[in-house]
Write a protein that holds these residues in place. Structure first.
Motif, PDB file in Angstrom:
ATOM      1  N   ILE A  24       5.501   4.413   0.934  1.00 12.14           N
ATOM      2  CA  ILE A  24       4.711   3.026   1.439  1.00 12.14           C
ATOM      3  C   ILE A  24       4.121   3.167   2.822  1.00 12.14           C
ATOM      4  O   ILE A  24       4.487   3.822   3.794  1.00 12.14           O
ATOM      5  N   LEU A  25       2.617   2.809   2.935  1.00 10.34           N
ATOM      6  CA  LEU A  25       2.169   2.465   4.235  1.00 10.34           C
ATOM      7  C   LEU A  25       2.333   1.214   4.715  1.00 10.34           C
ATOM      8  O   LEU A  25       1.762   0.316   4.183  1.00 10.34           O
ATOM      9  N   GLU A  26       2.710   1.106   5.895  1.00 12.78           N
ATOM     10  CA  GLU A  26       3.218  -0.039   6.607  1.00 12.78           C
ATOM     11  C   GLU A  26       4.453  -0.549   6.032  1.00 12.78           C
ATOM     12  O   GLU A  26       5.461   0.181   5.858  1.00 12.78           O
ATOM     13  N   ARG A  27       4.533  -1.838   5.382  1.00 10.20           N
ATOM     14  CA  ARG A  27       5.849  -2.305   4.863  1.00 10.20           C
ATOM     15  C   ARG A  27       5.687  -2.897   3.503  1.00 10.20           C
ATOM     16  O   ARG A  27       4.531  -3.196   3.179  1.00 10.20           O
ATOM     17  N   GLU A  28       6.696  -3.128   2.638  1.00 13.26           N
ATOM     18  CA  GLU A  28       6.728  -3.657   1.430  1.00 13.26           C
ATOM     19  C   GLU A  28       6.113  -5.010   1.771  1.00 13.26           C
ATOM     20  O   GLU A  28       6.455  -5.767   2.653  1.00 13.26           O
ATOM     21  N   GLY A  29       5.080  -5.457   0.952  1.00 12.18           N
ATOM     22  CA  GLY A  29       4.666  -6.920   1.053  1.00 12.18           C
ATOM     23  C   GLY A  29       3.407  -6.992   2.336  1.00 12.18           C
ATOM     24  O   GLY A  29       2.829  -8.269   2.317  1.00 12.18           O
ATOM     25  N   SER A  45       0.768  -1.161   0.268  1.00 18.69           N
ATOM     26  CA  SER A  45       0.035   0.008  -0.092  1.00 18.69           C
ATOM     27  C   SER A  45       0.885   1.205  -0.036  1.00 18.69           C
ATOM     28  O   SER A  45       1.834   1.187   0.558  1.00 18.69           O
ATOM     29  N   PHE A  46       0.424   2.237  -0.794  1.00 17.36           N
ATOM     30  CA  PHE A  46       1.253   3.573  -0.796  1.00 17.36           C
ATOM     31  C   PHE A  46       0.349   4.564  -0.566  1.00 17.36           C
ATOM     32  O   PHE A  46      -0.924   4.658  -0.711  1.00 17.36           O
ATOM     33  N   ILE A  47       0.927   5.818   0.065  1.00 14.48           N
ATOM     34  CA  ILE A  47       0.227   6.879   0.230  1.00 14.48           C
ATOM     35  C   ILE A  47       0.414   7.950  -0.850  1.00 14.48           C
ATOM     36  O   ILE A  47       1.735   8.239  -1.144  1.00 14.48           O
ATOM     37  N   VAL A  48      -0.440   8.377  -1.838  1.00 13.61           N
ATOM     38  CA  VAL A  48      -0.334   9.020  -2.982  1.00 13.61           C
ATOM     39  C   VAL A  48      -1.066  10.399  -2.917  1.00 13.61           C
ATOM     40  O   VAL A  48      -2.155  10.556  -3.158  1.00 13.61           O
ATOM     41  N   PRO A  49      -0.346  11.703  -2.826  1.00  8.54           N
ATOM     42  CA  PRO A  49      -1.004  12.964  -3.124  1.00  8.54           C
ATOM     43  C   PRO A  49      -1.512  13.068  -4.494  1.00  8.54           C
ATOM     44  O   PRO A  49      -0.987  12.374  -5.605  1.00  8.54           O
ATOM     45  N   LYS A  50      -2.460  13.872  -4.486  1.00 15.93           N
ATOM     46  CA  LYS A  50      -3.358  14.012  -5.945  1.00 15.93           C
ATOM     47  C   LYS A  50      -2.559  14.454  -6.756  1.00 15.93           C
ATOM     48  O   LYS A  50      -2.808  14.432  -8.001  1.00 15.93           O
ATOM     49  N   ASP A  51      -1.717  15.459  -6.506  1.00 11.46           N
ATOM     50  CA  ASP A  51      -0.896  16.157  -7.610  1.00 11.46           C
ATOM     51  C   ASP A  51       0.509  15.473  -7.905  1.00 11.46           C
ATOM     52  O   ASP A  51       1.316  15.810  -8.625  1.00 11.46           O
ATOM     53  N   THR A  52       0.522  14.067  -7.694  1.00 12.45           N
ATOM     54  CA  THR A  52       1.814  13.066  -7.981  1.00 12.45           C
ATOM     55  C   THR A  52       1.669  13.174  -9.586  1.00 12.45           C
ATOM     56  O   THR A  52       0.831  12.473 -10.256  1.00 12.45           O
ATOM     57  N   PRO A  53       2.712  13.400 -10.173  1.00  8.80           N
ATOM     58  CA  PRO A  53       2.911  13.142 -11.709  1.00  8.80           C
ATOM     59  C   PRO A  53       2.712  11.922 -11.942  1.00  8.80           C
ATOM     60  O   PRO A  53       3.128  10.793 -11.439  1.00  8.80           O
ATOM     61  N   GLY A  54       1.841  11.410 -13.098  1.00  7.64           N
ATOM     62  CA  GLY A  54       1.383  10.266 -13.516  1.00  7.64           C
ATOM     63  C   GLY A  54       0.071   9.746 -13.018  1.00  7.64           C
ATOM     64  O   GLY A  54      -0.268   8.693 -13.366  1.00  7.64           O
ATOM     65  N   LEU A  55      -0.477  10.566 -11.887  1.00 12.16           N
ATOM     66  CA  LEU A  55      -1.793  10.337 -11.443  1.00 12.16           C
ATOM     67  C   LEU A  55      -2.811  10.835 -12.422  1.00 12.16           C
ATOM     68  O   LEU A  55      -2.744  12.010 -12.424  1.00 12.16           O
ATOM     69  N   GLY A 109       0.631  -4.906   2.290  1.00 10.89           N
ATOM     70  CA  GLY A 109      -0.500  -4.350   1.838  1.00 10.89           C
ATOM     71  C   GLY A 109      -1.845  -5.032   2.366  1.00 10.89           C
ATOM     72  O   GLY A 109      -2.772  -4.376   2.553  1.00 10.89           O
ATOM     73  N   ALA A 110      -1.703  -6.327   2.493  1.00 11.20           N
ATOM     74  CA  ALA A 110      -3.136  -7.126   2.404  1.00 11.20           C
ATOM     75  C   ALA A 110      -3.443  -6.960   4.038  1.00 11.20           C
ATOM     76  O   ALA A 110      -4.590  -6.670   4.447  1.00 11.20           O
ATOM     77  N   ARG A 111      -2.886  -6.574   4.994  1.00 14.17           N
ATOM     78  CA  ARG A 111      -3.004  -6.257   6.101  1.00 14.17           C
ATOM     79  C   ARG A 111      -3.575  -4.720   6.314  1.00 14.17           C
ATOM     80  O   ARG A 111      -4.625  -4.625   7.186  1.00 14.17           O
ATOM     81  N   VAL A 112      -3.284  -3.710   5.649  1.00 16.29           N
ATOM     82  CA  VAL A 112      -3.945  -2.550   5.507  1.00 16.29           C
ATOM     83  C   VAL A 112      -5.150  -2.716   4.757  1.00 16.29           C
ATOM     84  O   VAL A 112      -6.129  -2.149   5.468  1.00 16.29           O
ATOM     85  N   PHE A 113      -5.080  -3.133   3.717  1.00 20.46           N
ATOM     86  CA  PHE A 113      -6.497  -3.548   3.182  1.00 20.46           C
ATOM     87  C   PHE A 113      -7.443  -4.256   3.611  1.00 20.46           C
ATOM     88  O   PHE A 113      -8.557  -3.641   3.983  1.00 20.46           O
ATOM     89  N   ASN A 114      -7.277  -5.344   4.555  1.00 19.43           N
ATOM     90  CA  ASN A 114      -8.117  -5.764   5.538  1.00 19.43           C
ATOM     91  C   ASN A 114      -8.584  -5.288   6.535  1.00 19.43           C
ATOM     92  O   ASN A 114      -9.972  -4.966   6.984  1.00 19.43           O
ATOM     93  N   ALA A 115      -7.841  -4.457   7.150  1.00 21.11           N
ATOM     94  CA  ALA A 115      -8.010  -3.604   8.319  1.00 21.11           C
ATOM     95  C   ALA A 115      -9.184  -2.412   7.746  1.00 21.11           C
ATOM     96  O   ALA A 115      -9.945  -2.019   8.349  1.00 21.11           O
ATOM     97  N   ALA A 116      -8.685  -1.782   6.708  1.00 19.64           N
ATOM     98  CA  ALA A 116      -9.604  -0.780   6.160  1.00 19.64           C
ATOM     99  C   ALA A 116     -10.923  -1.257   5.811  1.00 19.64           C
ATOM    100  O   ALA A 116     -11.996  -0.456   6.104  1.00 19.64           O
ATOM    101  N   LEU A 117     -10.968  -2.418   5.212  1.00 17.37           N
ATOM    102  CA  LEU A 117     -12.170  -2.837   4.899  1.00 17.37           C
ATOM    103  C   LEU A 117     -13.026  -3.323   6.108  1.00 17.37           C
ATOM    104  O   LEU A 117     -14.320  -3.442   6.023  1.00 17.37           O
ATOM    105  N   GLU A 118     -12.456  -3.743   7.255  1.00 19.84           N
ATOM    106  CA  GLU A 118     -13.118  -4.119   8.376  1.00 19.84           C
ATOM    107  C   GLU A 118     -13.717  -2.851   9.186  1.00 19.84           C
ATOM    108  O   GLU A 118     -14.886  -2.801   9.514  1.00 19.84           O
ATOM    109  N   TRP A 119     -13.065  -1.546   9.187  1.00 20.49           N
ATOM    110  CA  TRP A 119     -13.820  -0.644   9.576  1.00 20.49           C
ATOM    111  C   TRP A 119     -14.669  -0.037   8.678  1.00 20.49           C
ATOM    112  O   TRP A 119     -15.797   0.321   9.220  1.00 20.49           O
ATOM    113  N   GLU A 120     -14.682  -0.177   7.540  1.00 28.57           N
ATOM    114  CA  GLU A 120     -15.540   0.639   6.523  1.00 28.57           C
ATOM    115  C   GLU A 120     -16.830  -0.424   6.531  1.00 28.57           C
ATOM    116  O   GLU A 120     -17.928   0.099   6.583  1.00 28.57           O
TER     117      GLU A 120
END
Length: 381
Positions: free
Chosen positions: A226-231, A185-195, A233-244
């Motif tokens: 990177i949010l959390e650590r490389e590899g 998982s990554f934190i990406v600002p809206k003004d990042t080139p390529g987005l 991301g599933a932990r971040v995703f599952n936590a976010a989905l649980e809250w949501e």
């Protein structure tokens, strides 16, 4: 409600209702028609502290508990007729703010959380892809390390607030062959080139919560994005989905309550064949069913919040809350249209808007079929 909340938690519900009725009153019908997000209303919610209730004060939040946050969002749903605003607010809080709080570095927390809490920043979670909706481990968006940069390439779709977000939590794989272990998982600002915003996506309901398709085309990020650590991301995703899943429909509880009160008032006042239509059993029983659904929904949402607040796994509670509340909202909204008749079918009264808004609940955060699979698995079926 009083048996579900402490006086302090109840005070947040009351404050949110009062605030919504005075500060979030505008021409929601026109914005719904145009698909416009109520950005000023979102900022006002931040000024009251509603966007950062469970976030510690040191990061710009209120330092309150999870139940207070759920109660406040329910109050917003009751006082504010803009379901899209309440939903978008929840999406930013539960899938961006909370993951950054839980998994972010100290620098990331101090950079992003104050703005997310005071309403100057809106967050979006970018996970879904055209060929990988609920199956996140099949996503094709790739992250490649090139020197001192990460480079993202791929597409994301069905992103709530994607076109208006100031910051995104984006999921990509560093190695498709690793499956879950490659997800990052990554934190990406809206003004990042390529987005790039490919398009805004018109939809059936919750039109005031804009949805978008996004492209990442050689989108360069620093290594500390990177949010959390490389590899992990599933932990971040599952936590976010649980809250949501567990909490984003808290606002729906308030909407259902307001909806029920309108139906009761209408049934008492509307006369047919010489008497109030509430005297007809077909009408009164329909309202009884609406009341029953509402009262069975509330304990599930607050039960999730209590489990989560204790630091326990709440996967089962989140799935049950999301499944039941979303199904009940659809049923109650359809009953409301039937009860109001032609007045419920036309746009001017807002009854039909509730029905359109309700349908998305059976799809987002994992379809309700997925929720049933999760519950079945927890029952070891």
């Amino acid at each position: 409600m009083d048996d579900l909340l402490t006086p302090a938690q109840r005070s947040w519900f009351d404050a949110a209702v009062t605030f919504a009725k005075s500060e979030l009153v505008d021409d929601v019908a026109s914005r719904d028609l145009e698909g416009t997000f109520y950005r000023d209303g979102y900022r006002r919610c931040g000024s009251l502290g509603l966007l950062g209730l469970p976030v510690p004060r040191e990061y710009g939040g209120q330092g309150d508990d999870l139940l207070s946050a759920v109660a406040a969002v329910e109050g917003l749903g009751y006082g504010c007729p803009d379901t899209g605003l309440v939903f978008a607010l929840g999406a930013s809080l539960w899938t961006v703010t909370m993951p950054i709080l839980a998994f972010g570095t100290e620098e990331q927390r101090r950079r992003w959380l104050p703005g997310l809490c005071d309403g100057t920043l809106f967050g979006a979670n970018a996970a879904s892809e055209p060929e990988a909706g609920s199956d996140i481990f099949s996503m094709s968006t790739k992250a490649e390390k090139r020197g001192d940069r990460w480079v993202l390439n791929g597409r994301k779709i069905w992103i709530t607030g994607g076109a208006i977000a100031d910051v995104l939590v984006v999921f990509a794989t560093v190695d498709p062959g690793k499956g879950a272990l490659g997800l990052t998982s990554f934190i990406v600002p809206k003004d990042t080139p390529g987005l790039r915003i490919v398009r805004e996506i018109p939809k059936l309901g919750m039109r005031t919560a804009p949805m978008a398709e996004l492209a990442f085309e050689d989108c360069e990020l620093p290594l500390d994005a990177i949010l959390e650590r490389e590899g992990r991301g599933a932990r971040v995703f599952n936590a976010a989905l649980e809250w949501e899943r567990g909490a984003i429909l808290a606002g729906t509880l308030g909407t259902m309550r307001r909806q029920l009160e309108r139906c009761v008032e209408h049934a008492r006042k509307r006369k047919q064949f010489g008497q109030a239509i509430s005297k007809f059993q077909a009408v009164s029983h329909r309202i009884v069913d609406m009341k029953l659904r509402l009262e069975t929904c509330r304990p599930l949402v607050y039960g999730f919040a209590r489990t989560k607040a204790r630091g326990e796994d709440a996967t089962l509670e989140a799935a049950m809350a999301k499944l039941h509340v979303s199904e009940c909202f659809v049923a109650n909204s359809l009953d409301a249209v039937r009860l109001f008749g032609a007045a419920g079918y036309v746009c001017e009264n807002g009854i039909e808007r509730d029905l359109r808004d309700s349908v998305g609940g059976v799809i987002f955060s994992g379809t309700n079929d997925i929720q049933r699979n999760i519950i079945a698995a927890r029952l070891r079926l």
